[in-house]
Scaffold this motif. Structure first.
Motif, PDB file in Angstrom:
ATOM      1  N   LYS A   5       0.844  -1.197   0.000  1.00  0.00           N
ATOM      2  CA  LYS A   5       0.000   0.000   0.000  1.00  0.00           C
ATOM      3  C   LYS A   5       0.878   1.244   0.000  1.00  0.00           C
ATOM      4  O   LYS A   5       2.018   1.217   0.449  1.00  0.00           O
ATOM      5  CB  LYS A   5      -0.902   0.003   1.233  1.00  0.00           C
ATOM      6  CG  LYS A   5      -2.141  -0.861   1.090  1.00  0.00           C
ATOM      7  CD  LYS A   5      -3.120  -0.522   2.212  1.00  0.00           C
ATOM      8  CE  LYS A   5      -4.448  -1.234   1.993  1.00  0.00           C
ATOM      9  NZ  LYS A   5      -5.424  -0.896   3.036  1.00  0.00           N
ATOM     10  N   GLN A 127      -2.584   8.258  -2.601  1.00  0.00           N
ATOM     11  CA  GLN A 127      -2.230   7.404  -1.477  1.00  0.00           C
ATOM     12  C   GLN A 127      -3.356   6.451  -1.096  1.00  0.00           C
ATOM     13  O   GLN A 127      -4.530   6.736  -1.313  1.00  0.00           O
ATOM     14  CB  GLN A 127      -1.889   8.282  -0.253  1.00  0.00           C
ATOM     15  CG  GLN A 127      -0.817   9.316  -0.522  1.00  0.00           C
ATOM     16  CD  GLN A 127       0.509   8.691  -0.926  1.00  0.00           C
ATOM     17  OE1 GLN A 127       0.900   7.669  -0.380  1.00  0.00           O
ATOM     18  NE2 GLN A 127       1.194   9.303  -1.885  1.00  0.00           N
ATOM     19  N   ASP A 128      -2.968   5.323  -0.498  1.00  0.00           N
ATOM     20  CA  ASP A 128      -3.962   4.424   0.098  1.00  0.00           C
ATOM     21  C   ASP A 128      -4.272   4.827   1.542  1.00  0.00           C
ATOM     22  O   ASP A 128      -5.404   4.756   1.981  1.00  0.00           O
ATOM     23  CB  ASP A 128      -3.446   2.978   0.088  1.00  0.00           C
ATOM     24  CG  ASP A 128      -3.322   2.434  -1.322  1.00  0.00           C
ATOM     25  OD1 ASP A 128      -4.310   2.529  -2.068  1.00  0.00           O
ATOM     26  OD2 ASP A 128      -2.239   1.934  -1.673  1.00  0.00           O
ATOM     27  N   VAL A 129      -3.235   5.223   2.270  1.00  0.00           N
ATOM     28  CA  VAL A 129      -3.393   5.549   3.685  1.00  0.00           C
ATOM     29  C   VAL A 129      -2.662   6.859   3.962  1.00  0.00           C
ATOM     30  O   VAL A 129      -1.500   7.013   3.572  1.00  0.00           O
ATOM     31  CB  VAL A 129      -2.785   4.448   4.590  1.00  0.00           C
ATOM     32  CG1 VAL A 129      -2.973   4.801   6.064  1.00  0.00           C
ATOM     33  CG2 VAL A 129      -3.403   3.089   4.290  1.00  0.00           C
TER      34      VAL A 129
ATOM     35  N   THR B   3     -11.080  12.037  -1.782  1.00  0.00           N
ATOM     36  CA  THR B   3     -10.619  12.078  -0.395  1.00  0.00           C
ATOM     37  C   THR B   3     -11.639  12.780   0.491  1.00  0.00           C
ATOM     38  O   THR B   3     -12.241  13.778   0.075  1.00  0.00           O
ATOM     39  CB  THR B   3      -9.279  12.845  -0.313  1.00  0.00           C
ATOM     40  OG1 THR B   3      -8.314  12.188  -1.143  1.00  0.00           O
ATOM     41  CG2 THR B   3      -8.742  12.901   1.113  1.00  0.00           C
ATOM     42  N   ARG B  97      -9.929   7.593   0.925  1.00  0.00           N
ATOM     43  CA  ARG B  97      -9.068   7.797   2.091  1.00  0.00           C
ATOM     44  C   ARG B  97      -9.596   8.973   2.891  1.00  0.00           C
ATOM     45  O   ARG B  97     -10.281   9.854   2.342  1.00  0.00           O
ATOM     46  CB  ARG B  97      -7.616   8.076   1.651  1.00  0.00           C
ATOM     47  CG  ARG B  97      -7.434   9.380   0.898  1.00  0.00           C
ATOM     48  CD  ARG B  97      -6.152   9.430   0.100  1.00  0.00           C
ATOM     49  NE  ARG B  97      -6.200   8.571  -1.076  1.00  0.00           N
ATOM     50  CZ  ARG B  97      -6.910   8.848  -2.182  1.00  0.00           C
ATOM     51  NH1 ARG B  97      -7.633   9.941  -2.269  1.00  0.00           N
ATOM     52  NH2 ARG B  97      -6.920   8.026  -3.217  1.00  0.00           N
ATOM     53  N   GLN B  99      -8.282  12.069   5.224  1.00  0.00           N
ATOM     54  CA  GLN B  99      -7.113  12.851   5.611  1.00  0.00           C
ATOM     55  C   GLN B  99      -7.515  13.822   6.713  1.00  0.00           C
ATOM     56  O   GLN B  99      -8.382  14.661   6.510  1.00  0.00           O
ATOM     57  CB  GLN B  99      -6.591  13.597   4.388  1.00  0.00           C
ATOM     58  CG  GLN B  99      -5.311  14.322   4.655  1.00  0.00           C
ATOM     59  CD  GLN B  99      -4.597  14.609   3.355  1.00  0.00           C
ATOM     60  OE1 GLN B  99      -4.492  13.759   2.478  1.00  0.00           O
ATOM     61  NE2 GLN B  99      -4.115  15.819   3.228  1.00  0.00           N
TER      62      GLN B  99
ATOM     63  N   ARG C 124     -10.266   1.481   5.350  1.00  0.00           N
ATOM     64  CA  ARG C 124     -10.187   2.895   5.677  1.00  0.00           C
ATOM     65  C   ARG C 124      -9.541   3.057   7.040  1.00  0.00           C
ATOM     66  O   ARG C 124      -9.955   2.398   7.997  1.00  0.00           O
ATOM     67  CB  ARG C 124     -11.583   3.523   5.738  1.00  0.00           C
ATOM     68  CG  ARG C 124     -12.411   3.385   4.475  1.00  0.00           C
ATOM     69  CD  ARG C 124     -11.962   4.348   3.388  1.00  0.00           C
ATOM     70  NE  ARG C 124     -12.855   4.281   2.233  1.00  0.00           N
ATOM     71  CZ  ARG C 124     -12.694   3.458   1.207  1.00  0.00           C
ATOM     72  NH1 ARG C 124     -11.673   2.614   1.166  1.00  0.00           N
ATOM     73  NH2 ARG C 124     -13.542   3.469   0.197  1.00  0.00           N
TER      74      ARG C 124
END
Lengths: 133, 102, 130
Positions: A5, A127-129, B3, B97, B99, C124
């Protein structure tokens, strides 16, 4: 590595005033063992983490700034620094530590990449994370 | 995939909101939580930035945090949507994701 | 969907732990899986069983513990952050020569690798902090 990842560590705070910079770095070092694709982003006051010449003798802190220079040894090669954040703070890339890494073919390649806000947004969107500190 | 940006700081206390709005891409969502909700108040100095972002992003507030600070739905910049915790979970699930602009 | 939760602030000073708790509870109610709740930075302070908040206030350690018990949650406290801040389980207390431990039974102490592992396994990862 195909199932690796993409991890982004987002750093937005100056070092020493709070512990986030130091403990973020500890995650990065531990995380390196997991063979994920790791990048670091420095935005807002986070750019101060990379300042050259940090001197903590008078404040009683352990100076951990040299650890950033060792990141290449952990295969952490992408340190994105937002240009707007540098500009707003009256800084330029010349104020930052030189940080390099080696690849199989080449030595001393620069790890710090100064990118525009738009480029940083793109990096983040890939990005994944995202781990925020 | 887009996001979800969460902002938990007041715009009067740092750059979290301006950075989140500045780095959000079209199609992203921005969710104001905790002290971040004060940025969505109509007529505040942050309102213009929120209004500008609404052209390309969705902007949400966490309803319980709005209520806890004595604000009501009609106090918010028009176009900002209120969600509860279940709605927060849906937003996190529906974006690739999350953030957190801490 | 599989969620990982990161809590970076202790209880009461900042709302982060409350928000994380309410998010986690709502996610479970919607049928999502919480693969881990990871407590880092001052977030490790959520794990002490010695807090005694006023009776008319919420007890975050108890709320987290009850949620963990009801849903078999894996609640992990970062060992390095915990050691800095005096959060110890029985083994650590013994190992470090300390005269007491204070971790609540619903929490376990482990390494930062558990955070990366959560990032890898979860669909997630959501961070709550200051």
């Amino acid at each position: 590595m195909s199932d690796a990842k993409k991890f982004l560590y987002l750093n937005r705070k100056a070092p020493y005033g709070t512990i986030y910079a130091l403990e973020s770095l500890e995650v990065v070092l531990i995380g390196a063992a997991f063979e994920q694709q790791v990048s670091l982003a420095f935005v807002d006051d986070g750019v101060y983490q990379l300042m050259a010449g940090q001197n903590t003798k008078g404040s009683g802190f352990k100076n951990f700034s040299n650890t950033y220079k060792a990141l290449g040894d952990y295969d952490v090669r992408n340190l994105y620094v937002e240009k707007e954040s540098l500009d707003e703070r009256g800084l330029s890339v010349d104020d930052l530590m030189p940080i390099t890494h080696d690849t199989d073919d080449e030595e001393d390649l620069p790890s710090i990449m100064v990118v525009s806000r738009a480029e940083m947004a793109k990096v983040m969107s890939e990005q994944d994370v995202v781990l925020s500190f | 995939m887009s996001t979800l940006h969460t902002v938990n700081k007041s715009p009067f206390d740092g750059t979290s909101l301006s950075s989140a709005l500045g780095l959000a891409l079209p199609g992203d969502a921005v969710l104001l939580i905790e002290d971040g909700v004060v940025g969505a108040r109509k007529g505040s100095s942050a309102a213009k930035a929120i209004e500008a972002s609404l052209a390309s992003c969705k902007v949400y507030v966490l309803g319980p945090d709005v209520a806890a600070r004595g604000m009501k739905a009609e106090d918010l910049v028009s176009g900002v949507e209120s969600v509860d915790y279940a709605g927060f979970v849906d937003l996190a699930a529906n974006h690739a994701r999350t953030q957190s602009w801490l | 969907m599989k969620f990982g939760i990161v809590v970076n602030e202790g209880p009461y000073t900042h709302q982060a732990s409350d928000t994380a708790y309410n998010f986690t509870k709502a996610a479970l109610e919607k049928g999502h899986e919480i693969i881990r709740v990871f407590f880092y930075h001052d977030g490790v302070n959520n794990a002490t069983r010695l807090t005694v908040p006023p009776q008319d206030d919420r007890n975050l350690q108890k709320l987290w513990s009850e949620l963990a018990e009801a849903h078999k949650l894996d609640m992990v406290v970062c060992i390095a952050a915990a050691q800095r801040r005096g959060i110890l389980d029985e083994n650590e207390a013994k190992r470090q020569g300390k005269d007491a431990d204070n971790i609540a039974p619903a929490f376990r102490i482990s390494g930062l690798g558990q955070l990366i592992d959560a990032g890898i396994k979860a669909d997630r990862l959501v961070t709550f902090g200051d």
